[in-house]
Write an enzyme that holds these catalytic residues in place. Structure first.
Site, PDB file in Angstrom:
ATOM      1  N   LYS A  83       5.493  -8.555 -23.198  1.00 35.29           N
ATOM      2  CA  LYS A  83       6.575  -7.629 -23.561  1.00 35.29           C
ATOM      3  C   LYS A  83       7.806  -7.945 -22.709  1.00 35.29           C
ATOM      4  O   LYS A  83       7.722  -7.979 -21.468  1.00 35.29           O
ATOM      5  CB  LYS A  83       6.100  -6.203 -23.259  1.00 35.29           C
ATOM      6  CG  LYS A  83       6.310  -5.236 -24.387  1.00 35.29           C
ATOM      7  CD  LYS A  83       5.593  -3.954 -24.070  1.00 35.29           C
ATOM      8  CE  LYS A  83       6.272  -2.788 -24.731  1.00 35.29           C
ATOM      9  NZ  LYS A  83       5.648  -1.527 -24.346  1.00 35.29           N
TER      10      LYS A  83
HETATM   11  C1  E4P Z   1       6.390   1.063 -26.528  1.00 33.75           C
HETATM   12  O1  E4P Z   1       5.794   0.029 -26.449  1.00 33.75           O
HETATM   13  C2  E4P Z   1       6.627   1.992 -25.405  1.00 33.75           C
HETATM   14  O2  E4P Z   1       5.572   1.861 -24.473  1.00 33.75           O
HETATM   15  C3  E4P Z   1       6.618   3.435 -25.805  1.00 33.75           C
HETATM   16  O3  E4P Z   1       6.358   3.638 -27.160  1.00 33.75           O
HETATM   17  C4  E4P Z   1       7.647   4.293 -25.169  1.00 33.75           C
HETATM   18  O4  E4P Z   1       7.482   5.598 -25.624  1.00 33.75           O
HETATM   19  P1  E4P Z   1       8.109   6.877 -24.899  1.00 33.75           P
HETATM   20  O5  E4P Z   1       9.513   7.043 -25.376  1.00 33.75           O
HETATM   21  O6  E4P Z   1       7.230   8.010 -25.346  1.00 33.75           O
HETATM   22  O7  E4P Z   1       8.031   6.616 -23.415  1.00 33.75           O
END
Ligand code: E4P
Length: 215
Positions: A83
């Protein structure tokens, strides 16, 4: 549409993996910090379950640092997707990693133009954060529809991974929009399974079954 859990909790992942509805896992530094465990140990355990797609985020902010971390992470297991944040340095790193055969999940995406760039550098996944956009009074699901359309227009192979999902309606709308994947907290995935009328109906069937003569 594939369903991913957005968590670093091995217990949560194991539960849904055993139910048989889990296609992958996304983690981020905040989720990993909540678990109080070494990142590599969590990744090895999750990959060891057989989960075919596990996103692990780099924390470097410069291209060289991202490349070093990304190359290390991908060596941990064949199921790892690296990522990388949507920045100029991240785009540069993604292009190199993708050319090397590493599958990259470009994260922290908040506009359709950013998603276009992720596809151009060869990201395997693009992660638009719809809940955080909704929180700002912007239309998160509208962004998903735009990205799906743009990728279809140009036949980009990058998969649209709907992130920052907050409730089951997000999942439903993502599926209607033609997104490839939705990643969600455990509590949201549980709600996909449950319906009060299912529970009521089952209780009534079992009660009526008691009246059926046995033996
Ligand atoms: C995506 O890969 C992120 O980890 C995630 O969906 C972030 O979500 P949040 O806005 O609930 O922190």
């Amino acid at each position: 549409m594939q369903l991913f859990l957005d968590t670093a909790s091995v217990a949560e992942i194991r539960t849904m993996w055993e139910v048989g509805i889990l296609d992958g896992v996304t983690t981020n530094p905040s989720l990993v910090a909540k678990e109080g465990r070494k990142f590599d140990d969590v990744l090895r355990e999750v990959c060891g379950l057989g989960v075919p797609s596990v996103s692990a985020e780099v924390v470097a902010t410069d291209t060289d640092g991202m490349l070093t971390e990304g190359r290390r992470l991908r060596e941990i297991h064949r199921s790892i997707y690296v990522k990388v944040p949507m920045t100029a340095a991240g785009l540069k790193a993604t292009k190199v990693l993708a050319q090397e055969g590493t599958r990259v999940n470009m994260t922290l995406v908040f506009s359709a133009n950013q998603a276009l760039l992720a596809a151009k550098v060869g990201a395997a996944y693009v992660s638009p954060f719809i809940g955080r956009l909704d929180d700002q009074g912007q239309d998160g699901m509208g962004l998903i529809r735009d990205i799906v359309q743009i990728y279809r227009n140009y036949s980009y192979p990058t998969k649209v991974l709907v992130a920052s999902v907050r409730h089951p309606i997000h999942v439903l709308d993502a599926a209607k929009a033609g997104a490839d994947i939705a990643t969600m907290p455990f509590a949201v995935m549980e709600k996909l399974v449950q319906h009060p009328l299912t529970d009521l109906g089952l209780a009534r069937f079992l009660k009526d079954w008691e009246k059926v003569p046995k033996g």
